[in-house]
Motif scaffolding. Structure first.
Motif, short mmCIF file in Angstrom:
data_model
loop_
_atom_site.label_atom_id
_atom_site.label_comp_id
_atom_site.label_asym_id
_atom_site.label_seq_id
_atom_site.Cartn_x
_atom_site.Cartn_y
_atom_site.Cartn_z
N ILE A 40 50.42 19.77 18.29
CA ILE A 40 50.15 21.05 18.95
C ILE A 40 49.34 20.82 20.23
O ILE A 40 49.68 21.35 21.31
CB ILE A 40 49.37 21.98 18.00
CG1 ILE A 40 50.26 22.38 16.81
CG2 ILE A 40 48.89 23.23 18.74
CD1 ILE A 40 49.51 23.08 15.69
N ASN A 41 48.27 20.04 20.11
CA ASN A 41 47.39 19.82 21.26
C ASN A 41 48.11 19.13 22.41
O ASN A 41 47.98 19.53 23.58
CB ASN A 41 46.17 19.00 20.83
CG ASN A 41 45.28 19.76 19.87
OD1 ASN A 41 45.25 20.99 19.87
ND2 ASN A 41 44.54 19.03 19.04
N ILE A 43 51.42 18.79 22.97
CA ILE A 43 52.53 19.56 23.54
C ILE A 43 52.01 20.64 24.47
O ILE A 43 52.53 20.85 25.57
CB ILE A 43 53.41 20.16 22.43
CG1 ILE A 43 54.12 19.06 21.64
CG2 ILE A 43 54.44 21.13 23.02
CD1 ILE A 43 54.84 19.55 20.40
N ASN A 44 50.96 21.33 24.05
CA ASN A 44 50.36 22.35 24.93
C ASN A 44 49.74 21.73 26.17
O ASN A 44 49.68 22.36 27.23
CB ASN A 44 49.32 23.15 24.15
CG ASN A 44 49.94 24.14 23.19
OD1 ASN A 44 51.07 24.59 23.39
ND2 ASN A 44 49.22 24.50 22.14
N ARG A 45 49.27 20.52 26.05
CA ARG A 45 48.63 19.84 27.18
C ARG A 45 49.64 19.32 28.19
O ARG A 45 49.52 19.56 29.39
CB ARG A 45 47.78 18.69 26.65
CG ARG A 45 47.15 17.81 27.74
CD ARG A 45 46.50 16.61 27.11
NE ARG A 45 45.95 15.70 28.10
CZ ARG A 45 45.56 14.45 27.85
NH1 ARG A 45 45.64 13.97 26.62
NH2 ARG A 45 45.06 13.70 28.80
N LYS A 47 53.12 19.78 28.19
CA LYS A 47 54.30 20.61 28.42
C LYS A 47 55.57 19.76 28.54
O LYS A 47 56.27 19.80 29.57
CB LYS A 47 54.12 21.45 29.69
CG LYS A 47 52.92 22.40 29.67
CD LYS A 47 53.11 23.52 28.65
CE LYS A 47 52.06 24.60 28.81
NZ LYS A 47 50.70 24.13 28.50
N HIS A 68 52.35 27.40 16.98
CA HIS A 68 51.09 27.31 17.71
C HIS A 68 51.27 26.81 19.15
O HIS A 68 50.30 26.41 19.79
CB HIS A 68 50.13 26.37 16.97
CG HIS A 68 49.63 26.92 15.66
ND1 HIS A 68 50.37 26.88 14.50
CD2 HIS A 68 48.45 27.54 15.35
CE1 HIS A 68 49.68 27.43 13.52
NE2 HIS A 68 48.53 27.85 14.00
N LEU A 69 52.49 26.87 19.65
CA LEU A 69 52.74 26.36 21.00
C LEU A 69 52.72 27.49 22.03
O LEU A 69 53.18 28.60 21.78
CB LEU A 69 54.10 25.65 21.06
CG LEU A 69 54.26 24.42 20.16
CD1 LEU A 69 55.64 23.80 20.35
CD2 LEU A 69 53.17 23.39 20.43
N ASP A 70 52.16 27.16 23.19
CA ASP A 70 52.17 28.12 24.30
C ASP A 70 53.59 28.35 24.80
O ASP A 70 54.00 29.47 25.11
CB ASP A 70 51.29 27.62 25.44
CG ASP A 70 49.84 27.44 25.02
OD1 ASP A 70 49.40 28.16 24.10
OD2 ASP A 70 49.16 26.56 25.60
N GLU A 71 54.33 27.26 24.93
CA GLU A 71 55.74 27.31 25.33
C GLU A 71 56.50 26.35 24.41
O GLU A 71 56.04 25.24 24.15
CB GLU A 71 55.92 26.87 26.79
CG GLU A 71 55.17 27.73 27.79
CD GLU A 71 55.29 27.17 29.20
OE1 GLU A 71 56.14 26.26 29.41
OE2 GLU A 71 54.54 27.60 30.08
#
Length: 240
Positions: A40-41, A43-45, A47, A68-71
């Protein structure tokens, strides 16, 4: 160039994907993680454009990671469990690679990246249909982890209850699959069932010795495997 992230709790699984990615210079690996929380961390970092995502991981499952992903990037699931295939396609996964998979099967998944109109039904069929090719490598259990071995290194396979023991020159590994399942997965031109409890790699057979009305097969590592009468026809077909 497309950024790629691998999330798999097994080192062998990550290593295999990295090996197969070498054929695709346009896919650049930017990170790899071994648990759901780090997935999660990272992938969100970073992208990434594409994530190879295991399902059963410590911390968070692959599906929980997606929540829990932004995108959400393009996802190719890579897992040893087939029961999640339909759910994977419901979240619009590009493909679902069922371990162990071949380089050819991996190529099919990569080719789907450029397809913008993927049908769930077609993807589901691609997971379960029998492929014409057979794996050159398999994942096996060893010391509470999965490692890859080449199929050519397998000398013979022994039934072990609902599981199987895979014998190589230097080690014996445990497979979660029964011997009948392994018989379907491995190349029948190389692996020959000689008993309800055993299957041999014909490239690793040293000699056959007459035993009553049947034979004993001596393998190159010295192991002796009994041929049962019910499988004698298979042996006779390859005798000249």
């Amino acid at each position: 160039m497309k950024k790629v992230l691998i999330a798999d709790d097994e080192k062998a699984g990550r290593t295999l994907i990295k090996e197969y990615l070498e054929d695709y210079p346009e896919l650049v690996l930017i990170a790899e993680v071994n648990n759901g929380v780090d997935a999660i961390n990272e992938i969100n970092r970073f992208k990434p454009d594409l994530v190879f995502l295991d399902i059963q991981m410590p911390g968070k499952t692959g599906f929980e990671v997606l929540n829990h992903l932004d995108e959400i990037p393009k996802i190719i699931f890579s897992t040893a469990f087939d029961e999640y295939a339909l759910k994977a396609f419901e979240v619009h996964a590009v493909d679902y690679l069922l371990k162990p998979y071949t380089k050819e099967r991996f190529k099919v998944a990569i080719e789907k990246l450029n397809s913008s109109n993927i049908k769930i039904e077609a993807l589901a069929r691609s997971v379960f249909m029998e492929e014409a090719s057979y794996p050159a490598r398999v994942l096996v259990h060893f010391n509470k982890k999965l490692i890859t071995i080449k199929c050519e290194e397998i000398i013979w396979i022994e039934a072990y209850g609902d599981y199987s023991k895979i014998h190589t020159k230097d080690q014996v590994y445990l497979s979660n699959f029964g011997i009948s399942d392994l018989e379907k997965k491995l190349n029948p031109q190389i692996f020959l069932r000689v008993h309800r409890s055993s299957m041999v790699n014909m490239d690793r057979v040293k000699e056959l010795n007459k035993y009553g009305k049947s034979y004993d097969v001596t393998m190159e590592n010295g192991d002796v495997v009994r041929v049962s009468r019910g499988y004698m026809d298979a042996i006779k077909r390859i005798m000249l």
